[in-house]
Scaffold this active site. Sequence first.
Site, PDB file in Angstrom:
ATOM      1  N   SER A   1      23.733 -27.008 -11.639  1.00  0.00           N
ATOM      2  CA  SER A   1      24.271 -27.390 -10.492  1.00  0.00           C
ATOM      3  C   SER A   1      25.465 -25.419 -10.204  1.00  0.00           C
ATOM      4  CB  SER A   1      25.796 -28.412 -10.242  1.00  0.00           C
ATOM      5  OG  SER A   1      26.196 -28.210 -11.643  1.00  0.00           O
TER       6      SER A   1
ATOM      7  N   GLY B   1      25.744 -29.911 -17.753  1.00  0.00           N
ATOM      8  CA  GLY B   1      27.420 -29.568 -17.565  1.00  0.00           C
ATOM      9  C   GLY B   1      27.278 -28.410 -18.459  1.00  0.00           C
TER      10      GLY B   1
ATOM     11  N   MET C   1      11.654 -36.762 -19.058  1.00  0.00           N
ATOM     12  CA  MET C   1      12.494 -37.441 -19.308  1.00  0.00           C
ATOM     13  C   MET C   1      11.422 -38.929 -18.804  1.00  0.00           C
ATOM     14  SD  MET C   1      16.842 -35.528 -18.217  1.00  0.00           S
ATOM     15  CE  MET C   1      15.466 -34.435 -17.128  1.00  0.00           C
TER      16      MET C   1
ATOM     17  N   MET D   1      11.685 -36.956 -14.526  1.00  0.00           N
ATOM     18  CA  MET D   1      12.103 -38.041 -14.445  1.00  0.00           C
ATOM     19  C   MET D   1      11.302 -38.708 -14.013  1.00  0.00           C
ATOM     20  SD  MET D   1      15.858 -37.435 -13.822  1.00  0.00           S
ATOM     21  CE  MET D   1      17.139 -35.849 -14.129  1.00  0.00           C
TER      22      MET D   1
ATOM     23  N   SER E   1      17.767 -25.176 -14.030  1.00  0.00           N
ATOM     24  CA  SER E   1      17.292 -26.021 -13.412  1.00  0.00           C
ATOM     25  C   SER E   1      17.201 -26.427 -11.824  1.00  0.00           C
ATOM     26  CB  SER E   1      18.428 -27.117 -14.356  1.00  0.00           C
ATOM     27  OG  SER E   1      17.758 -28.422 -14.318  1.00  0.00           O
TER      28      SER E   1
ATOM     29  N   HIS F   1      11.088 -30.490 -18.634  1.00  0.00           N
ATOM     30  CA  HIS F   1      11.596 -31.644 -20.091  1.00  0.00           C
ATOM     31  C   HIS F   1      11.175 -32.806 -19.153  1.00  0.00           C
ATOM     32  CE1 HIS F   1      16.480 -33.228 -20.267  1.00  0.00           C
ATOM     33  NE2 HIS F   1      15.388 -33.194 -21.093  1.00  0.00           N
TER      34      HIS F   1
ATOM     35  N   GLY G   1      22.074 -34.563 -12.738  1.00  0.00           N
ATOM     36  CA  GLY G   1      22.629 -33.220 -12.808  1.00  0.00           C
ATOM     37  C   GLY G   1      24.373 -33.507 -12.498  1.00  0.00           C
TER      38      GLY G   1
ATOM     39  N   MET H   1      20.803 -32.126 -25.338  1.00  0.00           N
ATOM     40  CA  MET H   1      21.981 -32.599 -23.846  1.00  0.00           C
ATOM     41  C   MET H   1      23.046 -32.643 -24.516  1.00  0.00           C
ATOM     42  SD  MET H   1      19.225 -33.037 -22.216  1.00  0.00           S
ATOM     43  CE  MET H   1      20.262 -33.442 -21.258  1.00  0.00           C
TER      44      MET H   1
ATOM     45  N   HIS I   1      13.430 -24.400 -15.379  1.00  0.00           N
ATOM     46  CA  HIS I   1      13.580 -25.515 -16.296  1.00  0.00           C
ATOM     47  C   HIS I   1      13.047 -26.906 -14.532  1.00  0.00           C
ATOM     48  CE1 HIS I   1      15.156 -28.114 -19.432  1.00  0.00           C
ATOM     49  NE2 HIS I   1      15.634 -29.026 -18.021  1.00  0.00           N
TER      50      HIS I   1
ATOM     51  N   ASP J   1      12.940 -30.849 -14.706  1.00  0.00           N
ATOM     52  CA  ASP J   1      13.468 -31.689 -14.872  1.00  0.00           C
ATOM     53  C   ASP J   1      12.524 -33.034 -14.505  1.00  0.00           C
ATOM     54  OD1 ASP J   1      16.032 -31.397 -16.703  1.00  0.00           O
ATOM     55  OD2 ASP J   1      16.602 -30.562 -15.100  1.00  0.00           O
TER      56      ASP J   1
ATOM     57  N   ASP K   1      21.700 -28.162 -22.468  1.00  0.00           N
ATOM     58  CA  ASP K   1      21.546 -28.573 -20.908  1.00  0.00           C
ATOM     59  C   ASP K   1      22.879 -29.911 -20.459  1.00  0.00           C
ATOM     60  OD1 ASP K   1      19.889 -29.495 -18.653  1.00  0.00           O
ATOM     61  OD2 ASP K   1      18.229 -30.468 -19.463  1.00  0.00           O
TER      62      ASP K   1
HETATM   63  C1  DX5 Z   1      20.042 -33.959 -16.314  1.00  0.00           C
HETATM   64  C2  DX5 Z   1      19.080 -32.438 -16.873  1.00  0.00           C
HETATM   65  C3  DX5 Z   1      19.557 -31.796 -16.520  1.00  0.00           C
HETATM   66  C4  DX5 Z   1      20.537 -30.918 -15.418  1.00  0.00           C
HETATM   67  C5  DX5 Z   1      21.198 -29.698 -15.261  1.00  0.00           C
HETATM   68  O1  DX5 Z   1      19.308 -34.780 -17.006  1.00  0.00           O
HETATM   69  O2  DX5 Z   1      17.585 -32.825 -17.688  1.00  0.00           O
HETATM   70  O3  DX5 Z   1      18.851 -30.036 -16.746  1.00  0.00           O
HETATM   71  O4  DX5 Z   1      19.274 -30.604 -14.592  1.00  0.00           O
HETATM   72  O5  DX5 Z   1      22.044 -30.180 -14.575  1.00  0.00           O
HETATM   73  P1  DX5 Z   1      24.173 -29.161 -14.028  1.00  0.00           P
HETATM   74  O6  DX5 Z   1      23.584 -28.358 -14.944  1.00  0.00           O
HETATM   75  O7  DX5 Z   1      24.065 -29.902 -13.121  1.00  0.00           O
HETATM   76  O8  DX5 Z   1      24.581 -30.531 -15.557  1.00  0.00           O
HETATM   77 ZN    ZN Z   2      17.027 -30.716 -18.197  1.00  0.00          ZN
END
Ligand code: DX5
Ligand code: ZN
Length: 244
Positions: A222, A201, A92, A61, A32, A90, A168, A161, A57, A59, A199
């Site tokens: 991350s 952590g 959001m 938002m 991501s 993705h 992240g 999720m 991936h 994201d 997705d």
């Molecule tokens: C969070 C995103 C994830 C995010 C994950 O809302 O959908 O894709 O990038 O980041 P990490 O892997 O750091 O939790």
């Molecule tokens: Zn995501």
Amino acid sequence: MSRPRDRDRATSARMPIAAATPASRAVMLAPSILAADFARLGEQVAEAEAAGADRIHVDVMDGHFVPNISMGTPIVESLRRVTRLPLEAHLMISNPDLFLDQFAQAGIGSFIVHWEGNNDLMRTVRHIKSLGKRAGVAINPATPAAVLEEILQDLDQVLVMTVSPGFGHQHFLPETLPKIRRARQLIERLKPDCQLSVDGGIDPATAPGAIDAGANVLVAGSAIFNETESVTQAMQRLRTAAHT
Ligand code: DX5
Ligand code: ZN
């Protein structure tokens, strides 16, 4: 990477659901870019591709559906020029239907839209299909896997999720593990070739549990883009953990 998916399907057709072993399922990595250094985005994505990433991936938002703003089609257009990997968005965002065409035009090959807040998910999924793109549905931590049942036949991917969406660098929520398992059971019963992503952590410590519960796509931000190791080293560590 070998993908014994056809073999898996043949096996699971003969055996009860519980016998579909996680070890026999190929696990894919979807870095991501939310955690990437945007000043070096092309370089970091190229490194992820060389290290064996299966897709990128993205994201998206809008500051409304989730309390954060990230990126839009210009990033996708730039990425499309520097990598051959499939790009998944993705979304959001509120009203994803309004933006599907422009993201498809920019180079997105797969869309993941949320079950939450969508009044007519079937319409959204059919819109995605009409663009010739792959369709996925994401569910938030408090949303039960059962909501997927009626839409699953139309999906290429489900995304569970494992944190609340929007940011992240959050900690994996272990209470999502039983739900990943339930989502896997639904998939085995209704659409065995549908992929199951997790997705939030995801790192070398949390990935094995998610895979054991049935995930076969790991989205990781991350854990792949960070300042303590190279993208190549991070991908290698995640892949090693994913195979244990
Ligand atoms: C969070 C995103 C994830 C995010 C994950 O809302 O959908 O894709 O990038 O980041 P990490 O892997 O750091 O939790
Ligand atoms: Zn995501």
